[in-house]
Design a protein around this motif. Structure first.
Motif, PDB file in Angstrom:
ATOM      1  N   GLY A  92      -4.133 -27.777 -26.737  1.00  0.00           N
ATOM      2  CA  GLY A  92      -3.253 -26.936 -27.548  1.00  0.00           C
ATOM      3  C   GLY A  92      -2.007 -26.637 -26.746  1.00  0.00           C
ATOM      4  O   GLY A  92      -2.005 -26.764 -25.520  1.00  0.00           O
ATOM      5  N   HIS A  93      -0.976 -26.221 -27.467  1.00  0.00           N
ATOM      6  CA  HIS A  93       0.302 -25.975 -26.800  1.00  0.00           C
ATOM      7  C   HIS A  93       0.190 -24.807 -25.825  1.00  0.00           C
ATOM      8  O   HIS A  93      -0.803 -24.083 -25.820  1.00  0.00           O
ATOM      9  N   SER A 141      -4.434 -23.617 -31.822  1.00  0.00           N
ATOM     10  CA  SER A 141      -3.007 -23.420 -32.071  1.00  0.00           C
ATOM     11  C   SER A 141      -2.796 -21.946 -32.345  1.00  0.00           C
ATOM     12  O   SER A 141      -3.410 -21.381 -33.248  1.00  0.00           O
ATOM     13  N   ALA A 159      -1.530 -21.235 -26.403  1.00  0.00           N
ATOM     14  CA  ALA A 159      -2.449 -21.357 -27.531  1.00  0.00           C
ATOM     15  C   ALA A 159      -3.715 -20.524 -27.337  1.00  0.00           C
ATOM     16  O   ALA A 159      -4.426 -20.216 -28.291  1.00  0.00           O
ATOM     17  N   THR A 170      -9.013 -28.352 -30.483  1.00  0.00           N
ATOM     18  CA  THR A 170      -7.595 -27.998 -30.408  1.00  0.00           C
ATOM     19  C   THR A 170      -7.378 -26.589 -30.941  1.00  0.00           C
ATOM     20  O   THR A 170      -7.877 -26.215 -32.001  1.00  0.00           O
TER      21      THR A 170
END
Ligand code: ATP
Ligand code: MG
Lengths: 217, 302
Positions: A35-36, A211, A39, A209
């Protein structure tokens, strides 16, 4: 082995770092958290290690409810973990050897047993030659590997690794991934937070993931 | 059990390392603690030496009636009769002038100078002790006897002994008070030293917690540190006292010879020394425990 059940975390100040995240990691499984930046990957690892407590939801590790665990039980819970920190957390007032030996001191290993384990761990990350050096004299990637050696030296059942390949070149990253994979094969449960899912493809982990604090895949 | 021992041995070794490195602050703390302990210990020793001294020199109050040197035997007997009848007198002893001279010659070591006098300057005397539980009786007797025929001078001794005894009591209380105050100071010194240590070792403590160290494990080296610092301070204090006593005795040796039979200012006994080091070590441990308890709390997970 690790169950995350509707876990939310709101830091003081009102930011939601995690929102209603649920997943499980089986024993002997390697799971990648991606994830960014921001996150919530690090936050999730900190919750599992009981460094922070969740605002809502339940985390269990080996059947134990970590989120409700009293302060007295936490040290014993943490001995089951090997922690790789994003910022390494090496102590700069002592040698590489003295850094890596710390988890063994905590659990009261004899000096001889500890020394041989430390050397084995340093050998695995390719830093045996640097055992007497001060971490200040190491490169970023070398410090990262010392941190990994410290995380595996007591052969923990669970490895929580935050960006273990963050500062490494492709070759070293491959070595570390291979090392973690060997660990997994002998039964360790591994949860890795990383930007770089690509680097782990050889180990074929399950990828989760996040976000903005929420589970997306 | 062996693991427990190994843990403690390691904590002790850690504490020793922390004492040696850096050395200067440790040395300063030891000196501060040492002087804090030396003061009350010296006062305590002074009180005890004074008490010994007043015990060696007869402290029983007694009244001495010196007769006129030209008193006749009948006049002396008249005084003896008055004394025998007096309710305040318990025992009465007659000391002839010859006995008094002989006494002076032997007890005060003044033999030669007494012989130089040529003739005996001393009078006959009655030495009277009072009845127990009647402290003012002898004073009344003194006032009365002063007006008797041929009583030249009536002297009530041992007033000085009472004053000395009072001084000793005050000295003991002062030593105790001072010791308590400085005990608090010692605890404060270790408290602060440990506080600085904890601040200097934030990273290590935080990491230790993250890798599963118990509070006891983190606490232990600090407690040993406090214990050793206190014990070191205790030893330093004893050293200072020993030095002070030796210096004092060198200065006093001439004067004490005059008093006769007094062996000089005695230093701390083994039991005193053990008590000082033990108490100092205990207070060091206590200060460390307070400090660690207070300052480790901020490392709890939130
Ligand atoms: N101690 C904290 N206090 C307040 N907010 C925090 C704290 N730690 C993290 N956050 C916030 O929580 C969110 C998630 O942070 P976290 O460190 O978990 O992200 P991350 O996914 O690990 O990011 P990165 O990839 O940059 O390491 C961020 O918005 C961050 O600002
Ligand atoms: Mg992070």
């Amino acid at each position: 082995m690790i169950t995350i059940d509707h876990v939310s975390k709101r830091y003081p100040g009102g930011r939601d770092a995690l929102r209603q995240v649920s997943f499980t990691v089986a024993k002997g499984e390697m799971v990648l958290l991606t994830g960014h930046s921001g996150a919530g990957k690090t936050t999730l690892l900190r919750l599992v290690a009981a460094i922070e407590r969740p605002t809502a939801g339940t985390i269990t590790v080996g059947g134990q409810n970590v989120s409700r665990m009293g302060n007295r039980g936490i040290p014993y819970l943490r001995r089951n973990f090997g922690l790789v920190f994003q910022d390494h957390k090496l102590l700069h007032d002592r040698s590489v050897f003295e850094n890596v030996v710390l988890p063994l001191r905590v659990t009261g290993f004899t000096a001889r047993e500890a020394a041989s384990r430390v050397r084995a761990a340093l050998d695995k990350v390719g830093l045996l030659a640097r055992e007497r050096d001060n971490p200040v004299t190491l490169s970023g990637g070398e410090r990262q590997r010392v941190c990994i050696a410290r995380a595996i030296v007591h052969r923990p059942a669970i490895l929580l690794a935050d960006e273990p390949t963050g500062n490494l070149d492709a070759d070293n990253a491959r070595n570390i991934v291979a090392l973690l994979d060997v660990f997994r094969q002998v039964g360790a449960t591994i949860l890795v937070a990383t930007h770089d899912a690509e680097a782990f493809s050889a180990a074929a982990p399950r990828v989760i993931t996040l976000s903005a604090g929420a589970f997306v895949a | 059990m062996t693991r427990w021992l190994a843990n403690h041995a390691r904590a002790l070794r850690d504490a020793l390392d922390r004492l040696r490195h850096p050395l200067i602050p440790t040395a300063l703390s030891v000196i501060v603690i040492g002087s804090a302990l030396a003061l009350p210990l010296l006062l305590h020793l002074a009180a005890r030496n004074l008490a010994t001294l007043s015990g060696q020199l007869d402290a029983e109050p007694q009244l001495t009636l010196f007769l006129d040197t030209n008193a006749t035997e009948t006049e002396t007997e008249a005084v003896a009769r008055l004394l025998a009848r007096h309710p305040a007198a318990s025992t009465v002893r007659f000391v002839t002038r010859a006995e008094a001279l002989a006494d002076l010659r032997t007890s005060a070591g003044l033999g030669g100078s007494v012989d130089d006098l040529g003739r005996n300057p001393l009078p006959d005397a009655f030495v009277v002790t009072g009845r127990e539980g009647d402290p003012t009786g002898l004073e009344t007797l003194r006032d009365e006897a002063a007006s008797w025929r041929k009583v030249e001078h009536a002297q009530l001794d041992a007033l000085w002994a009472r004053k000395l005894a009072a001084t000793v009591r005050v000295g003991r209380v002062a030593a105790l008070l001072l010791a308590s105050l400085l005990g608090i100071a010692l605890t404060a010194v270790t408290f602060n030293t440990i506080r600085l240590q904890i601040l200097g070792r934030r990273d290590e403590i935080e990491l230790s917690k993250l890798i599963g160290a118990t509070d006891a494990f983190i606490r232990r080296p600090f407690l040993y540190f406090g214990l050793l610092l206190g014990a070191g301070g205790g030893l330093a204090g004893l050293g200072m006292v020993a030095l002070a006593v030796a210096t004092l005795n060198r200065q006093l040796s001439g004067a004490l010879l005059l008093l006769g039979g007094v062996g000089g200012f005695s230093g701390p006994a083994i039991s005193d020394a053990a008590a000082v080091v033990g108490v100092a070590a205990g207070l060091g441990w206590f200060g460390a425990a307070l400090s660690v308890g207070r300052h480790l709390r901020r490392f709890e997970p939130s």
